[in-house]
Design a protein around this motif. Structure first.
Motif, short mmCIF file in Angstrom:
data_model
loop_
_atom_site.label_atom_id
_atom_site.label_comp_id
_atom_site.label_asym_id
_atom_site.label_seq_id
_atom_site.Cartn_x
_atom_site.Cartn_y
_atom_site.Cartn_z
N ILE A 1 -18.58 12.36 18.43
CA ILE A 1 -17.86 12.90 17.28
C ILE A 1 -16.44 12.35 17.23
CG2 ILE A 1 -16.95 15.00 16.21
CD1 ILE A 1 -19.20 16.55 17.54
N ASN A 2 -16.06 11.73 16.12
CA ASN A 2 -14.71 11.21 16.00
C ASN A 2 -13.80 12.10 15.16
OD1 ASN A 2 -15.19 8.94 17.56
ND2 ASN A 2 -15.98 7.79 15.80
N SER A 3 -14.37 12.74 14.17
CA SER A 3 -13.54 13.64 13.39
C SER A 3 -14.35 14.84 12.94
CB SER A 3 -12.94 12.91 12.18
OG SER A 3 -13.89 12.84 11.15
N LEU A 4 -13.66 15.96 12.92
CA LEU A 4 -14.31 17.20 12.57
C LEU A 4 -13.42 17.83 11.54
CD1 LEU A 4 -15.20 19.95 15.18
CD2 LEU A 4 -13.90 20.47 13.15
N GLU B 1 -31.92 25.09 3.55
CA GLU B 1 -31.40 26.00 4.57
C GLU B 1 -29.89 25.79 4.74
OE1 GLU B 1 -33.88 26.17 8.30
OE2 GLU B 1 -34.82 24.44 7.30
N GLU B 2 -29.21 26.83 5.19
CA GLU B 2 -27.79 26.73 5.52
C GLU B 2 -27.62 25.79 6.71
OE1 GLU B 2 -24.88 29.26 3.48
OE2 GLU B 2 -24.58 28.48 5.50
N HIS B 3 -26.97 24.68 6.49
CA HIS B 3 -26.71 23.79 7.62
C HIS B 3 -25.55 22.86 7.30
CE1 HIS B 3 -29.30 21.42 5.03
NE2 HIS B 3 -28.94 20.33 5.70
N HIS B 4 -25.16 22.10 8.31
CA HIS B 4 -24.03 21.19 8.15
C HIS B 4 -24.47 19.77 8.46
CE1 HIS B 4 -21.24 24.59 7.70
NE2 HIS B 4 -22.09 25.19 8.51
N HIS B 5 -23.54 18.83 8.36
CA HIS B 5 -23.92 17.42 8.51
C HIS B 5 -22.98 16.61 9.38
CE1 HIS B 5 -26.00 18.78 4.84
NE2 HIS B 5 -26.98 18.08 5.35
N PHE B 6 -23.62 15.65 10.04
CA PHE B 6 -22.89 14.67 10.84
C PHE B 6 -23.18 13.31 10.23
CE2 PHE B 6 -23.13 11.45 14.18
CZ PHE B 6 -21.89 11.58 14.79
N VAL B 7 -22.13 12.55 9.92
CA VAL B 7 -22.31 11.23 9.31
C VAL B 7 -21.89 10.15 10.29
CG1 VAL B 7 -21.67 9.72 7.40
CG2 VAL B 7 -21.81 12.19 7.04
N CYS B 8 -22.80 9.20 10.54
CA CYS B 8 -22.46 8.08 11.42
C CYS B 8 -21.68 7.05 10.61
CB CYS B 8 -23.71 7.44 12.00
SG CYS B 8 -23.34 5.97 12.96
N ASP C 1 -17.96 24.43 4.79
CA ASP C 1 -18.82 23.38 5.27
C ASP C 1 -18.09 22.36 6.08
OD1 ASP C 1 -19.63 20.61 3.86
OD2 ASP C 1 -18.56 21.91 2.42
N LEU C 2 -18.83 21.96 7.10
CA LEU C 2 -18.25 21.21 8.19
C LEU C 2 -18.54 19.75 7.95
CD1 LEU C 2 -16.75 21.99 10.64
CD2 LEU C 2 -18.92 22.24 11.85
N HIS C 3 -17.51 18.93 8.12
CA HIS C 3 -17.59 17.53 7.84
C HIS C 3 -17.40 16.82 9.16
CE1 HIS C 3 -16.68 13.94 5.50
NE2 HIS C 3 -17.09 14.60 4.46
N LEU C 4 -18.48 16.33 9.73
CA LEU C 4 -18.39 15.67 11.03
C LEU C 4 -18.66 14.18 10.90
CD1 LEU C 4 -20.21 18.37 13.05
CD2 LEU C 4 -17.99 17.44 13.67
N GLN C 5 -17.80 13.38 11.50
CA GLN C 5 -18.03 11.95 11.49
C GLN C 5 -17.99 11.42 12.89
OE1 GLN C 5 -14.97 10.64 8.56
NE2 GLN C 5 -16.74 9.62 7.64
N GLY C 6 -18.66 10.32 13.12
CA GLY C 6 -18.66 9.73 14.44
C GLY C 6 -19.68 8.62 14.54
N THR C 7 -20.14 8.38 15.76
CA THR C 7 -21.11 7.32 15.99
C THR C 7 -22.40 7.97 16.47
OG1 THR C 7 -19.21 6.08 16.82
CG2 THR C 7 -21.37 5.07 17.08
N GLU D 1 -27.93 6.08 18.06
CA GLU D 1 -28.42 4.69 18.06
C GLU D 1 -27.30 3.66 17.95
OE1 GLU D 1 -30.97 5.80 14.96
OE2 GLU D 1 -31.67 7.18 16.53
N CYS D 2 -26.15 4.08 17.50
CA CYS D 2 -25.05 3.13 17.27
C CYS D 2 -24.02 3.11 18.40
CB CYS D 2 -24.36 3.43 15.95
SG CYS D 2 -25.40 3.17 14.52
N VAL D 3 -24.19 3.97 19.37
CA VAL D 3 -23.17 4.08 20.44
C VAL D 3 -22.89 2.74 21.12
CG1 VAL D 3 -22.51 5.22 22.57
CG2 VAL D 3 -23.89 6.45 20.90
#
Ligand SMILES: [Mn+2]
Ligand SMILES: [Mn+2]
Ligand SMILES: [Zn+2]
Ligand SMILES: [Zn+2]
Lengths: 142, 142
Positions: free
Chosen positions: A127-130, B90-97, B131-137, B140-142
């Motif tokens: 996770i890089n940004s939250l 459903e109620e959920h959040h997301h992580f974007v690579c 709503d939660l905005h998560l970004q990272g790697t 598979e991309c690590v």
DNA sequence: TGAGCAAATGCAAATGATTCTTATCTAGGT
DNA sequence: ACCTAGATAAGAATCATTTGCATTTGCTCA
């Protein structure tokens, strides 16, 4: 006052970063130091062009981005149609009132910790940004 | 299979909502029931126009919005240049690579509770969406 | 079954935020 | 005063999305 300090800080930092002190940049700096945080480019442009009529919107866009790159501002995507820029560099989150558009700062120290507990779902992802998007009705609009 | 169930569900619900079963709408429904969630309008349009060449992008835009209004889809602003639409209600959040663009679902049951603890900062404001905005790697991309 | 009407569609033009291009200018160092 | 890298104005270009409008088409009911 705070405004002057902010202005001086901006001038000082921009010098450090090698940015030339053009009159249009000065106007933008001053507006930013007087304005509330969370402004859009257009809000800055409106005020600035009032006292510097030949100012181009592109110049404001360019300057705001440069300031982000130089670490003087933070770019915020609060879900609206245009980006916002924050002069508050501390780690914090935002609440947006869907009635009046007001943006309030929120300091949530333990969100990060809470996330860690749920990290299992992400496998080896990093996770890089939250950042938290909160919308609702503010105290004055209830 | 799941796909057929989804398609039938969409058809059933759209009938309930009074949406006419036009061929273009059927194509869009089928694509949505086959596609992965978190699609953009353009992704749907590309696939759909392959089998229905005279389809107009505006029709896809309109249909996706109608489905949101009818509660068949959720619109997601994940910070990219275009909106995404989620078939997972459903109620959920997301992580974007940020490397590959992949979007992962995250179920964070206690975020809401955690927020309540910090609500004091908001006074009498009423939170409507969190709503939660998560970004990272991603893994598979690590 | 078929007429009628609201809903749906395609197209093209409008929109709005942002970026890019290019010719011109100027701040700041020498 | 002069030079030059960096900055600017103006407007064209981009890109996702929306909208106006003329035309078509599902669907309902007689
Ligand atoms: Mn802030
Ligand atoms: Mn999802
Ligand atoms: Zn408000
Ligand atoms: Zn990835």
């Amino acid at each position: 006052m705070t405004e002057n300090n902010n202005l001086e800080k901006l001038v000082g930092l921009s010098k450090e970063k090698g940015l030339k002190l053009t009159p249009q940049r000065m106007v933008i700096f001053r507006i930013l130091s007087e304005c509330n945080q969370h402004v859009t480019v257009d809000q800055v442009y409106q005020k600035a062009s009032a006292e510097y009529p030949m100012l181009s919107p592109a110049t404001v866009y360019r300057n705001m981005e440069q300031m982000v790159d130089a670490g003087l501002l933070t770019r915020l995507d609060l879900g609206g149609s245009s980006m916002r820029y924050d002069t508050n560099l501390e780690e914090h989150h935002h609440f947006v009132c869907t009635e009046c558009g007001k943006v309030s700062d929120l300091y949530l120290e333990d969100i990060q910790y809470k996330m860690d507990a749920n990290r299992s779902q992400l496998g080896k992802a990093k996770i890089n940004s939250l950042d938290l998007h909160l919308q609702g009705t503010c105290g004055e609009c209830v």
